[in-house]
Design an enzyme around this catalytic site. Structure first.
Site, PDB file in Angstrom:
ATOM      1  CG  HIS A  26      -7.127  -1.215  -6.870  1.00 35.40           C
ATOM      2  ND1 HIS A  26      -6.879  -1.889  -5.702  1.00 35.40           N
ATOM      3  CD2 HIS A  26      -7.491  -2.165  -7.769  1.00 35.40           C
ATOM      4  CE1 HIS A  26      -7.082  -3.184  -5.878  1.00 35.40           C
ATOM      5  NE2 HIS A  26      -7.461  -3.361  -7.138  1.00 35.40           N
ATOM      6  CG  HIS A  28      -7.832  -4.702 -12.108  1.00 30.65           C
ATOM      7  ND1 HIS A  28      -6.605  -5.327 -12.083  1.00 30.65           N
ATOM      8  CD2 HIS A  28      -8.227  -4.565 -10.816  1.00 30.65           C
ATOM      9  CE1 HIS A  28      -6.270  -5.575 -10.817  1.00 30.65           C
ATOM     10  NE2 HIS A  28      -7.233  -5.124 -10.039  1.00 30.65           N
ATOM     11  CG  HIS A 206      -4.390  -6.987  -6.161  1.00 31.17           C
ATOM     12  ND1 HIS A 206      -3.729  -6.122  -6.998  1.00 31.17           N
ATOM     13  CD2 HIS A 206      -5.707  -6.904  -6.495  1.00 31.17           C
ATOM     14  CE1 HIS A 206      -4.615  -5.545  -7.813  1.00 31.17           C
ATOM     15  NE2 HIS A 206      -5.827  -5.999  -7.523  1.00 31.17           N
ATOM     16  CD  GLU A 209      -9.884  -8.714  -3.534  1.00 38.35           C
ATOM     17  OE1 GLU A 209     -10.976  -8.449  -4.064  1.00 38.35           O
ATOM     18  OE2 GLU A 209      -8.893  -9.098  -4.184  1.00 38.35           O
ATOM     19  CG  ASP A 287     -11.024  -4.096  -7.838  1.00 35.47           C
ATOM     20  OD1 ASP A 287     -10.031  -4.276  -8.552  1.00 35.47           O
ATOM     21  OD2 ASP A 287     -11.407  -4.929  -6.996  1.00 35.47           O
ATOM     22  CG  ASP A 288     -11.975  -5.607 -11.697  1.00 33.76           C
ATOM     23  OD1 ASP A 288     -11.299  -5.767 -12.725  1.00 33.76           O
ATOM     24  OD2 ASP A 288     -11.570  -5.891 -10.551  1.00 33.76           O
TER      25      ASP A 288
END
Length: 347
Positions: A26, A28, A206, A209, A287-288
C-alpha cells in the site's frame, strides 16, 4: 519460528524490524514525492508552486482529515510532466524501500491525476515501469504497478481511464480504488471492477479508512476485491471481522497515515494488534510516506514502540505481507525462507 521470535528482547526489536525482509502493498507513488524533489521538478519543468521553500511546504503538512491531505497531494503532483519525472519519483521511492529491506513493492499510481493535466498515459506508465525494471536489476527489489481509479470522479471516467491504459496492460498487474472515501461507496465502480476482473487484473480497493464497515462489505461482495486497503474500521463490525478472518482477506494497514489523518487520536490507540489477535491477515505499509512522516521501517518502529507489539507479531506481519502479495507461490516461499533465516540469525 514464532516460538523462536518470542525470545528476542524489546531492546533488540527495532534492529530486527529494520533488518527483516518485507513487502509493501500500500504505497501511492505520488505520495512518495518529497518536497525536495517537488521543488527540483518544478524548476526543471518551469512549474509555479504556491510555496516559497521546502520548509514552507513541509509546514503545510498539518492535516485534519483525508481531504485536507488530498488538496496538497494533488498540488504536489502538478510538477510531474515528463516520463523522466515519473521515473525519478519512483526510483527515489524504490531506493528508500530497498534501504528498509523491502524486497517486494506493489505500487499504486493515479493516472487520472496526470491525464487531467494533459500528461499521456504512456508517459506515466513508461516512466514508472522503467524504474520498477531498474529496481529489480540494480536493487534486487521486485516491483509491480497497480492502477488506481479516483473514486471522487465518475464511473464513466474510470472506464475511459481503463481503456487508455489497456495498450500498456503488460506493465501493470491490477487496479485499485482511492481518493476521497466518504460519500463515494465502492458500489459506484462495480461495473468497472467487473470489467477488470474479466481482463484478469488483480483487484484491490480502499475501504474502511474513514468510511464505515459497510464499505468493506461492498468492496468484498460487489467489487470482489482480493485485498482491502486500510480496513481499520472493520473492528466496529464483529460479523465483518469473522468474514475477513475466515476468508483470509488481507488488510493493508498504514499506521502513521492513520495517525496523521486523525483516524486514531494517538498511535498507541491503533488497532493493529487487535486485527492480528482476531486472526486477520494484517500488514504494515507506508501509504503516502513523504506526507505522513514515515517509510516502511518508520511505520514498524514507531508503531511497535507505541503499542507494545512484540517480535512474534513482527514476524506475522512480515509473513502476512508476502502471503498477501500478488507474486507466485515459489516467490512467496523464497521470501518467507529469507524471513525465517533473518529471525534465526538474529536470535
Amino acid at each position: 519460528m514464532l516460538k523462536l521470535a518470542s525470545s528476542i528482547s524489546a531492546e533488540r526489536l527495532p534492529e530486527l524490524l529494520r533488518r527483516m525482509p518485507k513487502a509493501e502493498l500500500h504505497i501511492h507513488i505520488e505520495g512518495s514525492l518529497e518536497p525536495e524533489l517537488i521543488f527540483a521538478l518544478a524548476q526543471r519543468n518551469g512549474v509555479q508552486i504556491p510555496y516559497a521553500s521546502v520548509e514552507e511546504l513541509r509546514k503545510a503538512y498539518a492535516f485534519t482529515n483525508l481531504q485536507s491531505f488530498l488538496d496538497i497531494y494533488y498540488a504536489g503532483a502538478s510538477v510531474l510532466l515528463k516520463e523522466q519525472d515519473f521515473y525519478d519519483m519512483a526510483w527515489a521511492y524504490l531506493r528508500r524501500a530497498a534501504a528498509d529491506n523491502v524486497v517486494r513493492a506493489e505500487i499504486f499510481f493515479d493516472p487520472q491525476t496526470h491525464t487531467a493535466r494533459g500528461v499521456s498515459m504512456e508517459t506515466v506508465i513508461n516512466g514508472l515501469y522503467r524504474a520498477c525494471e531498474q529496481a529489480h536489476a540494480d536493487l534486487g527489489v521486485s516491483a509491480s504497478l497497480i492502477l488506481c481509479f479516483l473514486r471522487h470522479l465518475s464511473e464513466e471516467e474510470a472506464f475511459e481511464t481503463l481503456e487508455q491504459a489497456l495498450p500498456y496492460r503488460d506493465k501493470f498487474i491490477g487496479v485499485g480504488l482511492d481518493s476521497s472515501e466518504v460519500g463515494h461507496p465502492p458500489e459506484k465502480f462495480a461495473r468497472v471492477f467487473a470489467r477488470c476482473r474479466e481482463l484478469g487484473l488483480h483487484l484491490v480497493a480502499h475501504a474502511g479508512e474513514e468510511g464505515p464497515p459497510a464499505y468493506v462489505w461492498t468492496a468484498l461482495d460487489l467489487l470482489k476485491v482480493e485485498r482491502v486497503d486500510h480496513g481499520v474500521q472493520s473492528t466496529k463490525d464483529a460479523a465483518l471481522m469473522q468474514r475477513l478472518a475466515k476468508d483470509r482477506i488481507p488488510l493493508t494497514v498504514c499506521p502513521l497515515s492513520n495517525l496523521k489523518l486523525c483516524v486514531f487520536p494517538q498511535l498507541k490507540d491503533h488497532n493493529l494488534g487487535q486485527l492480528l489477535d482476531a486472526g486477520l491477515v494484517a500488514t504494515v505499509n507506508s501509504d503516502d510516506p513523504a506526507y505522513f512522516g514515515g517509510y516502511m521501517n518508520d511505520n514498524f518502529i514507531q508503531t511497535f514502540a507505541a503499542t507494545g507489539l512484540t517480535a512474534p507479531q513482527a514476524y506475522q506481519l512480515a509473513k502476512n505481507s508476502f502471503d498477501a502479495s500478488f507474486i507466485d507461490a515459489s516467490m512467496k516461499r523464497r521470501y518467507t525462507d529469507l524471513l525465517d533465516a533473518t529471525f534465526a540469525a538474529f536470535e
